[in-house]
Design an enzyme around this catalytic site. Structure first.
Site, PDB file in Angstrom:
ATOM      1  N   CYS A  62       0.612  -1.213  -0.092  1.00  0.00           N
ATOM      2  CA  CYS A  62       0.184   0.481  -0.418  1.00  0.00           C
ATOM      3  C   CYS A  62       0.937   0.656  -0.060  1.00  0.00           C
ATOM      4  O   CYS A  62       2.274   1.078  -0.885  1.00  0.00           O
ATOM      5  CB  CYS A  62      -1.050  -0.075   1.030  1.00  0.00           C
ATOM      6  SG  CYS A  62      -0.386   0.064   3.039  1.00  0.00           S
ATOM      7  N   ILE A  63       0.649   1.632   1.157  1.00  0.00           N
ATOM      8  CA  ILE A  63       0.981   3.834   1.058  1.00  0.00           C
ATOM      9  C   ILE A  63       2.741   3.311   1.533  1.00  0.00           C
ATOM     10  O   ILE A  63       3.883   4.103   1.099  1.00  0.00           O
ATOM     11  CB  ILE A  63       0.155   4.699   1.943  1.00  0.00           C
ATOM     12  CG1 ILE A  63      -1.075   4.977   0.243  1.00  0.00           C
ATOM     13  CG2 ILE A  63       1.432   5.922   1.316  1.00  0.00           C
ATOM     14  CD1 ILE A  63      -1.532   5.768   0.988  1.00  0.00           C
TER      15      ILE A  63
END
Length: 520
Positions: free
Chosen positions: A466-467
């Site tokens: 993810c981020i």
């Protein structure tokens, strides 16, 4: 017990990934819906008649072009799903998976066409909708809508997962590995295509029965029609019900200007053309019933999704939501908003189905008289406001305000209460802290050392990010060396269950993931 947990983990990973794959076609759908809505609305004869300046040839060319381009996503939405689902779900050879999705979708429809041809069931060109058939990429086939694409996408994913690394005998080795996936896909989907026409008529018969029930249900007819049409939408079967009500005796029969006319839409247009009083019994099945939900309810859903998203994610989803709201509010194109929750919460979808039905019934009971087909602001203005107060257009605003409040309250409560992963609330972003976003390590990450701390190649089932985090599915959680991962520069390790783990890397996580993939 371990086997049950492993199955549960696999289901969790599958449905989490399936939800992510829908966002790719839905994002395109929202943008294309905006273009299609504006283009088709401003080229409509009724709109030009009301606003003559729009008849300018240059403007008409521009709007026609927008309509043509915007219609792409809606015409080919099923095949987009057929390609996007395996593309998003498979771990390896993603390009082959998407290619196989396209191959499988076309071959399935070719097989359906073959069956219909051989059994003499191909409908005439002007009877396609009534027969539940349509044209898909130039192929006359059963109209299955998005469901057809989803069926193909999931089948291709399962075939790819099983066969992408298959080893064939030496004489057939050229066809082994990833090349075998589109081959087995074409075989399996051709069989599926032959079986579907044998099953689908059962649904068509059920819909015909619903049409008869609507015809005999009096005040409850509009409710059954409105909720039934929404319920059938994901399966592509709503066209049959809509065609029955709009163009056959199921939608009523009246004498207009000495002519007997059947079908709700036929009656409305005949009365409009003859200058006769508009019948509320005909418009009960037309635009007015959609307006509380399309113009007020679904925009409220978008607002609830926006308000329940994490503050740092709201800017990211604003464009998606605004374009979806404009599409549904202006022209009644609802899919960009509906698909945001349809696959995430079936319960909310059922609520939406029921509320749509109540919208139809309420407009009918109040004897509102607004016809046409779209249910957006243009229908409201052209066939409601501009026709005079006898249409009771003002009641749409009153009912709409109630619908907005109910939709917003229910969706906001449900999203927060059950932690639904609507846009902006996904697991990939919901736990990101400022510390994670600012976390850095000195020098480059030692990816081989990180892999060792994860238990090596053989311990990894799935690798994503993810981020700020590596998101992993592992075979044996005991092989994860959390202390070593922190020594390698990780901020922390989050163990979700026996097989799902997240390693907090920081904003350089994408680079680390790419390097790990190269090694693995």
């Amino acid at each position: 017990m371990s086997k049950k947990k492993n199955i549960k983990s696999s289901f969790w990973e599958f449905f989490q990934g399936l939800g992510k794959t829908f966002m790719l076609p839905v994002a395109l759908l929202a943008f294309m819906g905006l273009m299609l809505g504006i283009g088709s609305s401003f080229t409509s004869p009724s709109t030009i008649e009301t606003l003559p300046f729009l008849g300018n040839p240059v403007l008409q060319v521009i709007f026609s072009f927008m309509s043509t381009i915007g219609g792409f996503a809606f015409t080919y939405l099923p095949v987009l799903f057929a390609m996007a689902i395996p593309l998003g779900l498979v771990r390896y050879e993603k390009g082959v998976a998407a290619f196989s999705g396209f191959v499988g979708y076309v071959i399935m429809n070719l097989s359906i066409n073959f069956y219909l041809t051989q059994t003499h069931q191909l409908a005439a060109a002007d009877k396609l909708r009534e027969a539940g058939q349509g044209m898909v990429m130039g192929i006359q086939t059963i109209e299955m809508g998005v469901l057809g694409g989803i069926i193909v996408g999931i089948i291709v994913y399962l075939l790819h997962k099983r066969f992408y690394d298959v080893q064939l005998p030496d004489a057939l080795a050229f066809f082994g590995g990833a090349r075998f996936v589109p081959i087995i896909t074409s075989i399996i989907l051709s069989i599926v295509g032959l079986l579907l026409p044998m099953i689908w008529p059962i649904f068509a018969m059920a819909i015909a029965g619903i049409g008869n029930i609507i015809y005999k249900s009096g005040p409850f007819g509009p409710f059954i029609f409105g909720s039934g049409e929404r319920l059938l939408l994901p399966f592509g079967l709503h066209h049959i019900l809509v065609a029955m009500i709009r163009f056959t005796e199921a939608g009523g029969t009246q004498v207009v200007d000495s002519n007997t006319v059947s079908g709700a839409l036929n009656i409305f247009y005949a009365q409009l053309k003859a200058g006769a009083p508009i019948s509320s019994s005909a418009t009960a099945f037309l635009s007015q019933g959609k307006m509380p939900t399309f113009m007020f309810g679904l925009p409220a859903v978008a607002l609830a999704i926006y308000h329940t998203a994490r503050p740092e994610n709201r800017k990211k989803i604003k464009g998606l939501l605004i374009s979806g709201v404009i599409a549904t509010f202006v022209t009644g194109i609802t899919e960009p908003i509906e698909f945001l929750f349809l696959f995430i919460s079936p319960v909310l979808w059922v609520f939406h189905v029921i509320m749509t039905g109540f919208g139809f019934m309420m407009m009918s009971l109040l004897e509102v008289k607004i016809g046409n087909t779209d249910g957006g602001i243009l229908d409201f203005l052209i066939f409601g406001v501009l026709q005079g107060t006898y249409t009771k257009w003002y009641l749409v605003l009153v009912v709409g305000a109630i619908w907005f409040t109910v939709y917003y309250s229910v969706f906001r409560y449900a999203i927060v209460k059950f932690n639904l992963k609507t846009p902006g609330r996904e697991e990939t972003t919901e736990e990101v802290s400022k510390e994670e976003l600012s976390h850095k390590t000195k020098g480059k990450y030692d990816v081989e050392r990180i892999l060792g701390a994860l238990g090596g190649k053989s311990n990894l089932q799935s690798l994503d990010n993810c981020i700020t985090r590596l998101r992993l599915v592992v075979n044996d959680m005991s092989k994860i060396n959390q202390l070593e991962l922190k020594r390698c520069g990780a901020l922390g390790v989050v163990v979700l269950d026996d097989h799902n783990v997240q390693v907090v890397i920081g904003t350089q996580v994408a680079s680390v993931k790419t390097q790990l993939e190269k090694i693995v």
